[in-house]
Design a protein around this motif. Sequence first.
Motif, PDB file in Angstrom:
ATOM      1  N   GLY A 104       5.587 -13.969  -3.772  1.00  0.00           N
ATOM      2  CA  GLY A 104       5.513 -13.176  -4.990  1.00  0.00           C
ATOM      3  C   GLY A 104       4.234 -12.377  -5.093  1.00  0.00           C
ATOM      4  N   TYR A 105       3.145 -12.917  -4.570  1.00  0.00           N
ATOM      5  CA  TYR A 105       1.873 -12.184  -4.567  1.00  0.00           C
ATOM      6  C   TYR A 105       1.784 -11.198  -3.396  1.00  0.00           C
ATOM      7  CZ  TYR A 105      -0.266 -14.883  -8.335  1.00  0.00           C
ATOM      8  OH  TYR A 105      -0.562 -15.419  -9.564  1.00  0.00           O
ATOM      9  N   LEU A 106       2.528 -11.481  -2.331  1.00  0.00           N
ATOM     10  CA  LEU A 106       2.489 -10.600  -1.160  1.00  0.00           C
ATOM     11  C   LEU A 106       3.297  -9.320  -1.386  1.00  0.00           C
ATOM     12  CD1 LEU A 106       1.793 -10.047   1.813  1.00  0.00           C
ATOM     13  CD2 LEU A 106       3.835 -11.377   2.443  1.00  0.00           C
ATOM     14  N   ILE A 107       4.445  -9.421  -2.042  1.00  0.00           N
ATOM     15  CA  ILE A 107       5.307  -8.251  -2.245  1.00  0.00           C
ATOM     16  C   ILE A 107       4.558  -7.099  -2.911  1.00  0.00           C
ATOM     17  CG2 ILE A 107       7.330  -7.380  -3.483  1.00  0.00           C
ATOM     18  CD1 ILE A 107       8.676 -10.091  -2.973  1.00  0.00           C
ATOM     19  N   PRO A 108       3.818  -7.328  -4.012  1.00  0.00           N
ATOM     20  CA  PRO A 108       3.089  -6.209  -4.618  1.00  0.00           C
ATOM     21  C   PRO A 108       2.043  -5.603  -3.697  1.00  0.00           C
ATOM     22  CG  PRO A 108       3.253  -8.048  -6.147  1.00  0.00           C
ATOM     23  CD  PRO A 108       3.709  -8.551  -4.813  1.00  0.00           C
ATOM     24  N   LEU A 109       1.406  -6.436  -2.880  1.00  0.00           N
ATOM     25  CA  LEU A 109       0.429  -5.904  -1.931  1.00  0.00           C
ATOM     26  C   LEU A 109       1.097  -4.935  -0.965  1.00  0.00           C
ATOM     27  CD1 LEU A 109      -2.449  -5.931  -0.811  1.00  0.00           C
ATOM     28  CD2 LEU A 109      -1.807  -7.915   0.584  1.00  0.00           C
ATOM     29  N   LEU A 110       2.290  -5.293  -0.493  1.00  0.00           N
ATOM     30  CA  LEU A 110       3.040  -4.405   0.400  1.00  0.00           C
ATOM     31  C   LEU A 110       3.481  -3.146  -0.341  1.00  0.00           C
ATOM     32  CD1 LEU A 110       5.232  -7.027   2.293  1.00  0.00           C
ATOM     33  CD2 LEU A 110       3.134  -5.919   3.077  1.00  0.00           C
ATOM     34  N   VAL A 111       3.830  -3.285  -1.618  1.00  0.00           N
ATOM     35  CA  VAL A 111       4.172  -2.112  -2.432  1.00  0.00           C
ATOM     36  C   VAL A 111       2.977  -1.172  -2.511  1.00  0.00           C
ATOM     37  CG1 VAL A 111       4.727  -1.307  -4.768  1.00  0.00           C
ATOM     38  CG2 VAL A 111       5.948  -3.263  -3.797  1.00  0.00           C
ATOM     39  N   GLY A 112       1.800  -1.733  -2.762  1.00  0.00           N
ATOM     40  CA  GLY A 112       0.596  -0.918  -2.833  1.00  0.00           C
ATOM     41  C   GLY A 112       0.304  -0.201  -1.531  1.00  0.00           C
ATOM     42  N   ILE A 113       0.467  -0.903  -0.415  1.00  0.00           N
ATOM     43  CA  ILE A 113       0.261  -0.280   0.892  1.00  0.00           C
ATOM     44  C   ILE A 113       1.246   0.863   1.101  1.00  0.00           C
ATOM     45  CG2 ILE A 113       0.445  -0.675   3.382  1.00  0.00           C
ATOM     46  CD1 ILE A 113      -0.642  -3.503   2.865  1.00  0.00           C
ATOM     47  N   SER A 114       2.489   0.664   0.652  1.00  0.00           N
ATOM     48  CA  SER A 114       3.496   1.716   0.811  1.00  0.00           C
ATOM     49  C   SER A 114       3.141   2.943  -0.020  1.00  0.00           C
ATOM     50  CB  SER A 114       4.883   1.195   0.404  1.00  0.00           C
ATOM     51  OG  SER A 114       5.007   1.062  -1.004  1.00  0.00           O
ATOM     52  N   ARG A 115       2.543   2.735  -1.203  1.00  0.00           N
ATOM     53  CA  ARG A 115       2.136   3.870  -2.035  1.00  0.00           C
ATOM     54  C   ARG A 115       1.035   4.677  -1.355  1.00  0.00           C
ATOM     55  NH1 ARG A 115       5.831   5.446  -4.718  1.00  0.00           N
ATOM     56  NH2 ARG A 115       4.611   6.315  -6.438  1.00  0.00           N
ATOM     57  N   ASP A 119       1.248   8.559   0.385  1.00  0.00           N
ATOM     58  CA  ASP A 119       0.286   9.473  -0.239  1.00  0.00           C
ATOM     59  C   ASP A 119       0.606   9.714  -1.705  1.00  0.00           C
ATOM     60  OD1 ASP A 119      -2.070  10.920  -0.035  1.00  0.00           O
ATOM     61  OD2 ASP A 119      -1.043  12.816   0.349  1.00  0.00           O
ATOM     62  N   ALA A 120       1.117   8.679  -2.368  1.00  0.00           N
ATOM     63  CA  ALA A 120       1.441   8.790  -3.785  1.00  0.00           C
ATOM     64  C   ALA A 120       0.262   8.435  -4.670  1.00  0.00           C
ATOM     65  CB  ALA A 120       2.622   7.876  -4.121  1.00  0.00           C
ATOM     66  N   HIS A 121      -0.687   7.661  -4.130  1.00  0.00           N
ATOM     67  CA  HIS A 121      -1.843   7.218  -4.908  1.00  0.00           C
ATOM     68  C   HIS A 121      -3.066   7.121  -4.015  1.00  0.00           C
ATOM     69  CE1 HIS A 121      -0.063   6.348  -8.800  1.00  0.00           C
ATOM     70  NE2 HIS A 121       0.958   5.752  -8.196  1.00  0.00           N
ATOM     71  N   SER A 122      -4.214   7.111  -4.660  1.00  0.00           N
ATOM     72  CA  SER A 122      -5.474   6.871  -3.960  1.00  0.00           C
ATOM     73  C   SER A 122      -5.733   5.369  -3.897  1.00  0.00           C
ATOM     74  CB  SER A 122      -6.620   7.559  -4.700  1.00  0.00           C
ATOM     75  OG  SER A 122      -6.835   6.934  -5.962  1.00  0.00           O
ATOM     76  N   PRO A 123      -6.648   4.917  -3.034  1.00  0.00           N
ATOM     77  CA  PRO A 123      -6.959   3.483  -2.973  1.00  0.00           C
ATOM     78  C   PRO A 123      -7.418   2.919  -4.311  1.00  0.00           C
ATOM     79  CG  PRO A 123      -7.815   4.577  -1.023  1.00  0.00           C
ATOM     80  CD  PRO A 123      -7.305   5.661  -1.923  1.00  0.00           C
ATOM     81  N   SER A 124      -8.213   3.673  -5.075  1.00  0.00           N
ATOM     82  CA  SER A 124      -8.692   3.160  -6.364  1.00  0.00           C
ATOM     83  C   SER A 124      -7.542   2.922  -7.330  1.00  0.00           C
ATOM     84  CB  SER A 124      -9.696   4.139  -6.986  1.00  0.00           C
ATOM     85  OG  SER A 124      -9.070   5.362  -7.352  1.00  0.00           O
ATOM     86  N   GLU A 125      -6.528   3.763  -7.287  1.00  0.00           N
ATOM     87  CA  GLU A 125      -5.384   3.619  -8.191  1.00  0.00           C
ATOM     88  C   GLU A 125      -4.525   2.417  -7.817  1.00  0.00           C
ATOM     89  OE1 GLU A 125      -5.234   8.454  -8.858  1.00  0.00           O
ATOM     90  OE2 GLU A 125      -3.738   7.472  -7.595  1.00  0.00           O
ATOM     91  N   VAL A 126      -4.353   2.192  -6.524  1.00  0.00           N
ATOM     92  CA  VAL A 126      -3.566   1.043  -6.072  1.00  0.00           C
ATOM     93  C   VAL A 126      -4.304  -0.260  -6.340  1.00  0.00           C
ATOM     94  CG1 VAL A 126      -2.700  -0.133  -4.010  1.00  0.00           C
ATOM     95  CG2 VAL A 126      -2.249   2.302  -4.341  1.00  0.00           C
ATOM     96  N   ILE A 127      -5.599  -0.297  -6.004  1.00  0.00           N
ATOM     97  CA  ILE A 127      -6.380  -1.523  -6.196  1.00  0.00           C
ATOM     98  C   ILE A 127      -6.448  -1.891  -7.674  1.00  0.00           C
ATOM     99  CG2 ILE A 127      -8.689  -2.531  -6.016  1.00  0.00           C
ATOM    100  CD1 ILE A 127      -9.020  -0.888  -3.415  1.00  0.00           C
ATOM    101  N   SER A 128      -6.724  -0.913  -8.532  1.00  0.00           N
ATOM    102  CA  SER A 128      -6.796  -1.196  -9.970  1.00  0.00           C
ATOM    103  C   SER A 128      -5.438  -1.623 -10.515  1.00  0.00           C
ATOM    104  CB  SER A 128      -7.314   0.026 -10.731  1.00  0.00           C
ATOM    105  OG  SER A 128      -6.450   1.140 -10.572  1.00  0.00           O
ATOM    106  N   GLY A 129      -4.357  -1.027 -10.006  1.00  0.00           N
ATOM    107  CA  GLY A 129      -3.022  -1.423 -10.430  1.00  0.00           C
ATOM    108  C   GLY A 129      -2.709  -2.855 -10.037  1.00  0.00           C
TER     109      GLY A 129
END
Length: 204
Positions: A104-115, A119-129
């Motif tokens: 459950g904690y890994l899936i969002p991390l993979l979602v963030g990597i996919s974003r 090129d849908a988000h910057s690293p700061s936007e994914v990390i903060s999300g």
Amino acid sequence: MHILTYFGDSMLLIPTAVIMALLLRWKNDDRRAVWFWLLAFGCAGAVVSISKIAFLGFGIGSVRFNFTGFSGHSAMSATLWPVMLWLLTGRLARGWRLAALATGYLIPLLVGISRLALDAHSPSEVISGLLLGYTLSSAFLIAQRGMRPHGFSLAQLAVALLLPVLLFSQGRVATTQQFLQRLSAQLAGIEQPWTRADLLNQRR
């Protein structure tokens, strides 16, 4: 990457969150859990939306960090998936429950990597999300640490997962971003919402 990113799409997550609220009412002895869950998921959506409206309508962002608002996919998935897998595996052996929670904690991390890959988000936007979503889901799970949801039969599990599986198989994408763009422009009284290019041009 598009398959991974769909695990954070509102078209999938919002109906799933509603189903989870019903399951919490049915399978959890703590009647407050439903309201805690709705508060956690609602807070994630509200914070993401406010951050996006602030930028899209009023240009409030960070040039230094290339930040235009929390990544909604990252935040919402990090709020939902840890809680959902905890809920569905409440009566399994400890090892299985821990494995499910880790997933459950890994899936969002993979979602963030996919974003990032899309090129849908910057690293700061994914990390903060991710930090926002993980904080909310972890707060919910800590509040429920003394509770174990009742088990699901295979038939019950199939019914509970029917709608999420159908939505995933269809792959329809939510138009949340477009709605927020129109709303932000109307609130700010501008013709076009701010863009990332507008933000980064401020460096010059």
